[in-house]
Design a protein around this motif. Structure first.
Motif, mmCIF file in Angstrom:
data_model
loop_
_atom_site.group_PDB
_atom_site.id
_atom_site.type_symbol
_atom_site.label_atom_id
_atom_site.label_comp_id
_atom_site.label_asym_id
_atom_site.label_seq_id
_atom_site.Cartn_x
_atom_site.Cartn_y
_atom_site.Cartn_z
ATOM 1 N N MET A 72 35.927 13.549 16.798
ATOM 2 C CA MET A 72 37.222 14.038 17.519
ATOM 3 C C MET A 72 36.677 14.133 18.495
ATOM 4 O O MET A 72 37.546 13.501 20.361
ATOM 5 N N ASP A 73 36.371 15.117 18.861
ATOM 6 C CA ASP A 73 35.712 16.052 20.050
ATOM 7 C C ASP A 73 35.381 14.666 21.053
ATOM 8 O O ASP A 73 35.057 14.446 22.616
ATOM 9 N N LEU A 74 33.888 14.066 20.707
ATOM 10 C CA LEU A 74 33.156 13.261 21.457
ATOM 11 C C LEU A 74 34.707 11.957 21.755
ATOM 12 O O LEU A 74 34.289 11.777 23.360
ATOM 13 N N LEU A 75 35.222 11.447 21.477
ATOM 14 C CA LEU A 75 36.519 10.486 21.640
ATOM 15 C C LEU A 75 37.656 10.656 23.022
ATOM 16 O O LEU A 75 37.203 10.261 23.396
ATOM 17 N N PHE A 104 44.103 6.657 12.831
ATOM 18 C CA PHE A 104 44.804 5.741 14.339
ATOM 19 C C PHE A 104 45.714 6.777 14.981
ATOM 20 O O PHE A 104 45.358 7.592 15.599
ATOM 21 N N THR A 105 46.724 7.170 14.034
ATOM 22 C CA THR A 105 47.585 8.535 14.265
ATOM 23 C C THR A 105 47.136 9.874 14.998
ATOM 24 O O THR A 105 47.089 10.518 15.759
ATOM 25 N N GLU A 106 45.955 10.098 14.119
ATOM 26 C CA GLU A 106 46.043 11.609 14.852
ATOM 27 C C GLU A 106 44.434 11.397 15.716
ATOM 28 O O GLU A 106 44.815 12.070 16.556
ATOM 29 N N LEU A 107 43.754 9.546 15.662
ATOM 30 C CA LEU A 107 43.105 10.193 17.293
ATOM 31 C C LEU A 107 44.019 9.813 18.694
ATOM 32 O O LEU A 107 44.617 10.673 19.512
ATOM 33 N N ASP A 108 45.469 9.728 18.087
ATOM 34 C CA ASP A 108 45.968 8.682 19.388
ATOM 35 C C ASP A 108 46.589 10.359 19.607
ATOM 36 O O ASP A 108 47.562 10.952 20.836
ATOM 37 N N SER A 109 47.334 10.972 18.456
ATOM 38 C CA SER A 109 47.375 12.441 18.945
ATOM 39 C C SER A 109 46.978 13.301 19.562
ATOM 40 O O SER A 109 47.534 14.224 20.523
ATOM 41 N N PRO A 155 41.384 2.703 28.745
ATOM 42 C CA PRO A 155 40.758 3.424 28.072
ATOM 43 C C PRO A 155 41.337 3.959 26.600
ATOM 44 O O PRO A 155 40.450 4.733 25.782
ATOM 45 N N GLN A 156 41.534 4.039 26.867
ATOM 46 C CA GLN A 156 43.303 4.440 25.066
ATOM 47 C C GLN A 156 42.573 3.406 24.134
ATOM 48 O O GLN A 156 42.237 4.127 23.286
ATOM 49 N N LEU A 157 41.856 1.677 24.393
ATOM 50 C CA LEU A 157 41.796 1.042 23.718
ATOM 51 C C LEU A 157 40.294 1.710 23.509
ATOM 52 O O LEU A 157 39.868 0.829 22.286
ATOM 53 N N ALA A 158 39.689 1.690 24.022
ATOM 54 C CA ALA A 158 38.363 1.133 24.397
ATOM 55 C C ALA A 158 37.718 2.648 23.261
ATOM 56 O O ALA A 158 36.880 2.804 22.668
ATOM 57 N N VAL A 159 38.056 4.012 23.171
ATOM 58 C CA VAL A 159 38.543 5.288 22.281
ATOM 59 C C VAL A 159 38.516 4.519 20.804
ATOM 60 O O VAL A 159 37.726 4.664 19.426
ATOM 61 N N GLU A 160 39.527 4.080 20.337
ATOM 62 C CA GLU A 160 40.461 2.952 19.451
ATOM 63 C C GLU A 160 38.146 2.023 19.327
ATOM 64 O O GLU A 160 38.172 1.511 17.521
ATOM 65 N N PHE A 161 38.419 1.324 19.948
ATOM 66 C CA PHE A 161 36.955 0.893 19.480
ATOM 67 C C PHE A 161 36.299 1.345 19.246
ATOM 68 O O PHE A 161 35.336 1.050 17.408
ATOM 69 N N GLY A 162 35.448 2.700 19.865
ATOM 70 C CA GLY A 162 34.586 3.351 18.818
ATOM 71 C C GLY A 162 35.018 3.955 17.756
ATOM 72 O O GLY A 162 34.023 4.497 16.490
ATOM 73 N N ARG A 163 36.826 4.422 17.199
ATOM 74 C CA ARG A 163 36.232 5.127 15.976
ATOM 75 C C ARG A 163 36.287 4.205 14.936
ATOM 76 O O ARG A 163 35.833 4.534 14.042
#
Length: 286
Positions: free
Chosen positions: A76-79, A273-278, A254-262
């Motif tokens: 989470m910190d990395l993303l 997705f919800t955790e990362l979005d929050s 950026p928000q879509l880019a980190v979704e790729f990484g997730r």
């Protein structure tokens, strides 16, 4: 901690079963056989590895007793870090990242993520490729190929201790046979002894084979496997950073880019997705 628990289970199962069948533990106490097997294994390890490989293996062994530092919070910190960097670049331009990349220790963005900042190799990986992007004239395919080569090199170096221990584990049964043969030679050289004493010498010799196999598959081989698992976890950090940076380079927000990484992460540590979005929203609100 699990390493010690596993060792206790191995010893409990082997020696407990031996006790249940009425075995005599005094016969198993053969320090000379253990000296031959352990000493020859250490000698083979030294002879078969370069100095840097020996140092890497010795350095890795104490770390196996600790829990892995790679977990959901670290991902989470990395993303979140990558999101902040990419969001700043998108809003203010890539050149604005130059000061952060050149001096990450004094960067406000990097300072918010001390767990990532403490990983020197990962920091170097992220900063190096951000420098390439900042310099301009970057081709996504060439950057991806370069990332793949570097990740493969990092993996190869990280797997050195695992490969070294695997080779020792493979050699230990044979070294146990060597110790057993030496014991048999000693017994046959004392053929004039009474049958009871000859039987004891043969039993002592067979302990060498037992110790070699037990040390190989009950103690050393599991350590090599554990290192491989830790390497796989660590490589996900680099793959996550790679996919996120490439997605940004290909024009994704950026928000879509980190979704790729997730999506690259293992399911057991992957945030939803919800955790990362929050988490990203918390970052944006700072």
């Amino acid at each position: 901690m699990l390493v010690l628990v596993g060792y206790l289970v191995v010893c409990g199962a082997v020696f407990g079963g031996y006790a249940l069948m009425g075995g005599h533990f005094g016969v198993l106490f053969q320090p000379v056989e253990l000296l031959m097997i352990g000493g020859s294994a250490i000698g083979a390890f030294i002879a078969g590895n370069k100095g840097k490989n020996i140092k890497a293996t010795i350095k890795e062994l104490p770390l196996l007793l600790r829990s892995s530092k790679v977990n959901r919070q670290l991902y989470m910190d990395l993303l979140a870090l990558l999101y902040e960097l990419l969001a700043k670049a998108r809003k203010e331009g890539m050149m604005k990242l130059e000061s952060d990349v050149e001096a990450p220790a004094s960067s406000e963005i990097f300072q918010r993520y001390p767990s990532i900042l403490a990983d020197a190799e990962l920091m170097e990986f992220i900063c190096d490729y951000l420098r390439l992007v900042i310099s301009g004239n970057t081709d996504a395919f060439e950057i991806e190929a370069l990332m793949d080569h570097e990740i493969e090199t990092i993996r190869h170096e990280a797997e050195v201790p695992s490969h070294s221990l695997s080779r020792i584990a493979d050699a230990l049964p044979a070294l146990g046979i060597v110790a057993a043969v030496m014991g048999v030679v000693h017994a046959l050289g004392s053929a004039d002894l009474p049958p009871a004493e000859m039987g004891a010498l043969i039993a002592h010799a067979m302990v060498g084979t037992f110790l070699g196999v037990l040390l190989a598959y009950g103690f050393v081989s599991p350590l090599a496997t554990l290192i491989e698992q830790k390497v796989d976890e660590g490589m996900k950090m680099y793959q996550c950073a790679k996919v996120t940076l490439l997605a940004s380079l290909n024009g994704y927000a950026p928000q879509l880019a980190v979704e790729f990484g997730r999506k690259v992460l293992f399911s057991t540590e992957r945030p939803s997705f919800t955790e990362l979005d929050s988490h990203v929203r918390e970052v944006k609100a700072r």
